[in-house]
Motif scaffolding. Structure first.
Motif, PDB file in Angstrom:
ATOM      1  N   ARG A   1      58.731  60.809   4.528  1.00 28.03           N
ATOM      2  CA  ARG A   1      58.459  60.769   5.972  1.00 28.03           C
ATOM      3  C   ARG A   1      57.636  61.956   6.470  1.00 28.03           C
ATOM      4  N   TRP A   2      57.762  63.109   5.844  1.00 30.42           N
ATOM      5  CA  TRP A   2      57.159  64.323   6.393  1.00 30.42           C
ATOM      6  C   TRP A   2      55.654  64.254   6.572  1.00 30.42           C
ATOM      7  N   PRO A   3      54.878  63.630   5.641  1.00 30.23           N
ATOM      8  CA  PRO A   3      53.429  63.601   5.905  1.00 30.23           C
ATOM      9  C   PRO A   3      53.084  62.800   7.165  1.00 30.23           C
ATOM     10  N   TYR A   4      53.858  61.763   7.433  1.00 29.92           N
ATOM     11  CA  TYR A   4      53.617  60.945   8.622  1.00 29.92           C
ATOM     12  C   TYR A   4      54.053  61.682   9.886  1.00 29.92           C
ATOM     13  N   ALA A   5      55.066  62.535   9.751  1.00 30.19           N
ATOM     14  CA  ALA A   5      55.474  63.355  10.891  1.00 30.19           C
ATOM     15  C   ALA A   5      54.371  64.343  11.260  1.00 30.19           C
ATOM     16  N   ILE A   6      53.730  64.916  10.258  1.00 30.22           N
ATOM     17  CA  ILE A   6      52.611  65.832  10.515  1.00 30.22           C
ATOM     18  C   ILE A   6      51.449  65.076  11.147  1.00 30.22           C
ATOM     19  N   ASP A   7      51.131  63.921  10.591  1.00 32.97           N
ATOM     20  CA  ASP A   7      50.032  63.112  11.111  1.00 32.97           C
ATOM     21  C   ASP A   7      50.325  62.682  12.557  1.00 32.97           C
ATOM     22  N   GLY A   8      51.518  62.177  12.798  1.00 36.86           N
ATOM     23  CA  GLY A   8      51.888  61.754  14.153  1.00 36.86           C
ATOM     24  C   GLY A   8      51.908  62.910  15.131  1.00 36.86           C
TER      25      GLY A   8
END
Length: 125
Positions: A58-65
């Motif tokens: 999940r963390w890469p998508y949290a950064i992207d979001g």
């Protein structure tokens, strides 16, 4: 018998140009709003929806979001600032150019988010 009919007042070319410029400034401000709202929607999608649909961390998508949310805030604040600057310039009969540094910075930031999104999409199982 009817009395005299007052003919509608005709705007001068200057008044008409000023009115159209102010309306264009208003439309541009609303475009900044629409663009920032789109960035917020992408932020939600990247952070909340995409991780649910993939088996990726999940963390890469949290950064992207989070990046898209920051972009949305930047666009919203700059749109407000720009609208006020243009209105002030119109009142003074002047012109105010767009802040080149801001445009370069937001373009670079958007490019980085785009590359990150591409990498996440390309690497995602």
């Amino acid at each position: 018998m009817l009395g005299p009919v007052n003919a509608p007042r005709r705007e001068t070319e200057t008044e008409d140009a000023l009115r159209r410029t102010r309306l264009a400034n208003e439309r541009t401000y609303l475009a900044w709003w629409r663009t920032s709202l789109t960035a917020f929607a992408v932020a939600l999608g990247a952070r909340k929806l995409v991780p649910e649909l993939t088996d990726s961390p999940r963390w890469p998508y949290a950064i992207d979001g989070g990046g898209f949310a920051v972009l949305g805030v930047l666009l919203l604040v700059y749109g407000w600032h720009r609208q006020r600057a243009v209105e002030r310039a119109v009142r003074q009969g002047a012109y105010t150019p767009v802040g080149t540094r801001f445009l370069i910075a937001v373009t670079a930031f958007g490019l980085a988010l785009g590359v990150l999104t591409f990498v996440l999409v390309a690497v995602s199982p």
